[in-house]
Each structure stands twice: as structure tokens, then as C-alpha cells.
Design a protein around this motif. Structure first.
Motif, PDB file in Angstrom:
ATOM      1  N   LYS A 114       0.830  -1.202   0.000  1.00  0.00           N
ATOM      2  CA  LYS A 114       0.000   0.000   0.000  1.00  0.00           C
ATOM      3  C   LYS A 114       0.860   1.247   0.000  1.00  0.00           C
ATOM      4  O   LYS A 114       0.559   2.232  -0.682  1.00  0.00           O
ATOM      5  CB  LYS A 114      -0.920  -0.010   1.224  1.00  0.00           C
ATOM      6  CG  LYS A 114      -1.866   1.167   1.304  1.00  0.00           C
ATOM      7  CD  LYS A 114      -2.750   1.068   2.542  1.00  0.00           C
ATOM      8  CE  LYS A 114      -3.723   2.221   2.636  1.00  0.00           C
ATOM      9  NZ  LYS A 114      -4.553   2.150   3.874  1.00  0.00           N
ATOM     10  N   ASP A 115       1.956   1.206   0.743  1.00  0.00           N
ATOM     11  CA  ASP A 115       2.842   2.367   0.826  1.00  0.00           C
ATOM     12  C   ASP A 115       3.807   2.438  -0.347  1.00  0.00           C
ATOM     13  O   ASP A 115       3.861   3.443  -1.058  1.00  0.00           O
ATOM     14  CB  ASP A 115       3.631   2.339   2.138  1.00  0.00           C
ATOM     15  CG  ASP A 115       2.793   2.713   3.346  1.00  0.00           C
ATOM     16  OD1 ASP A 115       1.709   3.296   3.155  1.00  0.00           O
ATOM     17  OD2 ASP A 115       3.199   2.392   4.476  1.00  0.00           O
ATOM     18  N   GLU A 124       3.792   9.003  -4.138  1.00  0.00           N
ATOM     19  CA  GLU A 124       3.935  10.066  -3.138  1.00  0.00           C
ATOM     20  C   GLU A 124       4.684   9.565  -1.908  1.00  0.00           C
ATOM     21  O   GLU A 124       5.513  10.278  -1.338  1.00  0.00           O
ATOM     22  CB  GLU A 124       2.561  10.608  -2.739  1.00  0.00           C
ATOM     23  CG  GLU A 124       1.852  11.359  -3.860  1.00  0.00           C
ATOM     24  CD  GLU A 124       0.518  11.915  -3.405  1.00  0.00           C
ATOM     25  OE1 GLU A 124       0.182  11.792  -2.198  1.00  0.00           O
ATOM     26  OE2 GLU A 124      -0.190  12.465  -4.260  1.00  0.00           O
ATOM     27  N   TRP A 125       4.394   8.305  -1.498  1.00  0.00           N
ATOM     28  CA  TRP A 125       5.102   7.742  -0.347  1.00  0.00           C
ATOM     29  C   TRP A 125       6.582   7.602  -0.665  1.00  0.00           C
ATOM     30  O   TRP A 125       7.437   7.932   0.157  1.00  0.00           O
ATOM     31  CB  TRP A 125       4.508   6.384   0.021  1.00  0.00           C
ATOM     32  CG  TRP A 125       5.113   5.806   1.277  1.00  0.00           C
ATOM     33  CD1 TRP A 125       4.648   5.918   2.539  1.00  0.00           C
ATOM     34  CD2 TRP A 125       6.325   5.035   1.370  1.00  0.00           C
ATOM     35  NE1 TRP A 125       5.482   5.274   3.439  1.00  0.00           N
ATOM     36  CE2 TRP A 125       6.523   4.731   2.746  1.00  0.00           C
ATOM     37  CE3 TRP A 125       7.261   4.587   0.439  1.00  0.00           C
ATOM     38  CZ2 TRP A 125       7.616   3.984   3.181  1.00  0.00           C
ATOM     39  CZ3 TRP A 125       8.352   3.856   0.885  1.00  0.00           C
ATOM     40  CH2 TRP A 125       8.517   3.555   2.255  1.00  0.00           C
ATOM     41  N   SER A 141      12.248   9.161   0.156  1.00  0.00           N
ATOM     42  CA  SER A 141      13.323   8.880  -0.804  1.00  0.00           C
ATOM     43  C   SER A 141      14.698   8.800  -0.157  1.00  0.00           C
ATOM     44  O   SER A 141      15.637   8.260  -0.753  1.00  0.00           O
ATOM     45  CB  SER A 141      13.336   9.959  -1.900  1.00  0.00           C
ATOM     46  OG  SER A 141      13.546  11.241  -1.320  1.00  0.00           O
ATOM     47  N   ASN A 142      14.843   9.315   1.043  1.00  0.00           N
ATOM     48  CA  ASN A 142      16.134   9.267   1.736  1.00  0.00           C
ATOM     49  C   ASN A 142      16.358   7.950   2.484  1.00  0.00           C
ATOM     50  O   ASN A 142      17.422   7.739   3.073  1.00  0.00           O
ATOM     51  CB  ASN A 142      16.245  10.423   2.731  1.00  0.00           C
ATOM     52  CG  ASN A 142      15.175  10.369   3.805  1.00  0.00           C
ATOM     53  OD1 ASN A 142      14.029  10.018   3.525  1.00  0.00           O
ATOM     54  ND2 ASN A 142      15.535  10.709   5.035  1.00  0.00           N
ATOM     55  N   ILE A 143      15.361   7.070   2.453  1.00  0.00           N
ATOM     56  CA  ILE A 143      15.451   5.799   3.178  1.00  0.00           C
ATOM     57  C   ILE A 143      15.482   4.648   2.178  1.00  0.00           C
ATOM     58  O   ILE A 143      14.622   4.557   1.297  1.00  0.00           O
ATOM     59  CB  ILE A 143      14.256   5.626   4.134  1.00  0.00           C
ATOM     60  CG1 ILE A 143      14.280   6.732   5.200  1.00  0.00           C
ATOM     61  CG2 ILE A 143      14.278   4.246   4.809  1.00  0.00           C
ATOM     62  CD1 ILE A 143      13.057   6.774   6.062  1.00  0.00           C
ATOM     63  N   LYS A 144      16.475   3.778   2.317  1.00  0.00           N
ATOM     64  CA  LYS A 144      16.567   2.613   1.441  1.00  0.00           C
ATOM     65  C   LYS A 144      15.802   1.454   2.054  1.00  0.00           C
ATOM     66  O   LYS A 144      16.156   0.994   3.138  1.00  0.00           O
ATOM     67  CB  LYS A 144      18.031   2.209   1.234  1.00  0.00           C
ATOM     68  CG  LYS A 144      18.182   1.051   0.255  1.00  0.00           C
ATOM     69  CD  LYS A 144      19.629   0.656   0.060  1.00  0.00           C
ATOM     70  CE  LYS A 144      19.739  -0.541  -0.898  1.00  0.00           C
ATOM     71  NZ  LYS A 144      21.152  -0.956  -1.084  1.00  0.00           N
TER      72      LYS A 144
END
Length: 266
Positions: free
Chosen positions: A223-224, A229-230, A235-238
Motif C-alpha cells: 500500500k505504501d 507520493e510515499w 526517498s532518503n530511506i533505502k
């Protein structure tokens, strides 16, 4: 589980946790998944994602039909231990979420997990409609009975996901899985995840467990993650693992993975 091919004896897996985790536990650990012929393509895609993060050993797969068992037994590029379930009443065709046959198949998973836990072996259970972007093993540290992700994480509702769980071979985790199996046997028409959440909502059962809820930004549900948009917001988290859930249908799941370059099969 009746037959087995490939890989080494289960007791040879005792270095997986030591090699991949900062935990001080001395227990061995295995990775476990189940599949049938209709989901072999997802299984192959999942295995490719494991290879890309250098996981090529200690992977156990339970095939729910003979064709899936025979096909997976041909692989030599990754050390697999393949089992054919004793109960081959599950069809090889795609099982739509929520149908009777689907529920029959997923409701066998806790019994498979328990068979390892009772041998003192930790189990990382993973659905095959996941893609692993990092090795998740180092994230399962600390004296927890269970490390588990969530499908819903709201103030009023906090639903766990049975499709990606690390079970420590502790008495508390074993007791939970035994209660889970008992509940499945009492309510066989309800799927395992709904019943697991019922147990988690029981305060007496829940307080007996040491639970680590995985960071939902790193262990991401469908879902995320498949919401642009999520992804932009985070975007800074892998991510470590992406689960292609929250959608029903085989082909639409494949297209979802293709849209984000996570379908690795030609």
C-alpha cells in the motif's frame, strides 16, 4: 513434510544468524517460504532478489504441489532445501486471495514454522511476493521473541503481517504459534493472518511476548511502497524488503513490480 532435495541437512544451517546478525544468540536460523506452481514465477523473482543481496544458502522452500517441487529441485545456482508437503490437496493453479483453497494453503504455514522452532531453529518466514533489497538478517537483533512487520499502523489499529516474520525459537514464540495453530483448527475458514491479529489483540498473550515491530519505512507494505507520493516522501530511506501486498491478482502484481524495476525475470 515428506520428501526433500538439494541443500544440506537442516542442522548445517547454524551459522546463518552468526554471519548475518549482530545478535548474541547461538541458535541457528533458516529462511522459509512456501509456494505452488502458479506462484513459481514469483518464487523465482524472490530467489533472484536474495541472490542480489548475497543470500545463497539456508533457504528452505515447501512446495505445495509436485510440479513446483520438481521444478525448484532443478536449481543449482542457490543452495535450496526443497520439501514436498505431505498434504498435496492444494491445486497447482493460482489461488485468489480469500478463497477456500487459498485459506487452506496459507493456514498450513504456522505448522511449518513450528516444526523448526521445536528443533531450536529460528525461522525467517517470507512470502514470495516480496523483493529483498538488503539482507534483512542484521535487523533481527535484541532479545525478542518475534520481529514482525505491520500492514496497518494507525493509532486506533495496529495490524501485523504474517507474510514476513522472524520467529526466535523461544518458549514464548513457540507458545504463540501453538495457540495460533489451535485457533486455525477451531476456525479453519478464516485465514492465518486474521487469526494471528486476534491473538495479538489478546492482552495476556501479547504481554507474554517480546515483540519488535519492524520499521515500516524499511520493511514496506504494498500500500505504501507502490504509492509514488510515499516513495518521494521517503526517498532518503533505502528499503530492506518490499512486500507486493494490498492488491489481488497474479498479473497485476507482476506489473506492479515491473513498474518499479523489481521484476527480475526475463
Amino acid at each position: 513434510m515428506a520428501e526433500e532435495k538439494n541443500g544440506r541437512d537442516i542442522n548445517d544451517s547454524d551459522d546463518l544468524r552468526k554471519r548475518n546478525s549482530s545478535s548474541a544468540y547461538d541458535r541457528s536460523a533458516i529462511i522459509l517460504a512456501t509456494t505452488n506452481t502458479a506462484f513459481l514465477d514469483f518464487t523465482e523473482n524472490w530467489l533472484e532478489s536474495l541472490k542480489r543481496v548475497n543470500i545463497t544458502d539456508h533457504v528452505n522452500i515447501i512446495a505445495e504441489d509436485k510440479s513446483a517441487y520438481e521444478e525448484l529441485s532443478k536449481r543449482s545456482d542457490i543452495k535450496l532445501k526443497i520439501f514436498l508437503t505431505n498434504e498435496t490437496n492444494v491445486p497447482a493453479t493460482f489461488l485468489r486471495f480469500g478463497t477456500e483453497k487459498y485459506i487452506q494453503m496459507v493456514n498450513k504455514r504456522p505448522m511449518y514454522v513450528l516444526s523448526y522452532l521445536r528443533k531450536g531453529i529460528d525461522v525467517l518466514f517470507s512470502d514470495v511476493d516480496t523483493v529483498w533489497l538488503q539482507n534483512p538478517m542484521p535487523f533481527f537483533y535484541g532479545e525478542y521473541d518475534i520481529h514482525i512487520g505491520r500492514d496497518v499502523y494507525e493509532k486506533e489499529r495496529n495490524d501485523v503481517c504474517a507474510g514476513f516474520v522472524y520467529y526466535s525459537a523461544t518458549n514464548a514464540a513457540i507458545n504463540l504459534v501453538v495457540k495460533w495453530i489451535d485457533l486455525i483448527q477451531a476456525k479453519p475458514k478464516i485465514n492465518d493472518q486474521i487469526l494471528l491479529n486476534q491473538l495479538f489483540k489478546n492482552k495476556y498473550i501479547r504481554t507474554a511476548l517480546k515483540v519488535n515491530y519492524l520499521d515500516q519505512r524499511k520493511f514496506v507494505n504494498g500500500k505504501d511502497y507502490f504509492n509514488p507520493e510515499w516513495r518521494m516522501k521517503n526517498s532518503n530511506i533505502k528499503p530492506v524488503v518490499v512486500h507486493n501486498n494490498w492488491i489481488i491478482g497474479h498479473d497485476i502484481k507482476i506489473q506492479r513490480f515491473k513498474n518499479v524495476s523489481m521484476w527480475y525475470l526475463q
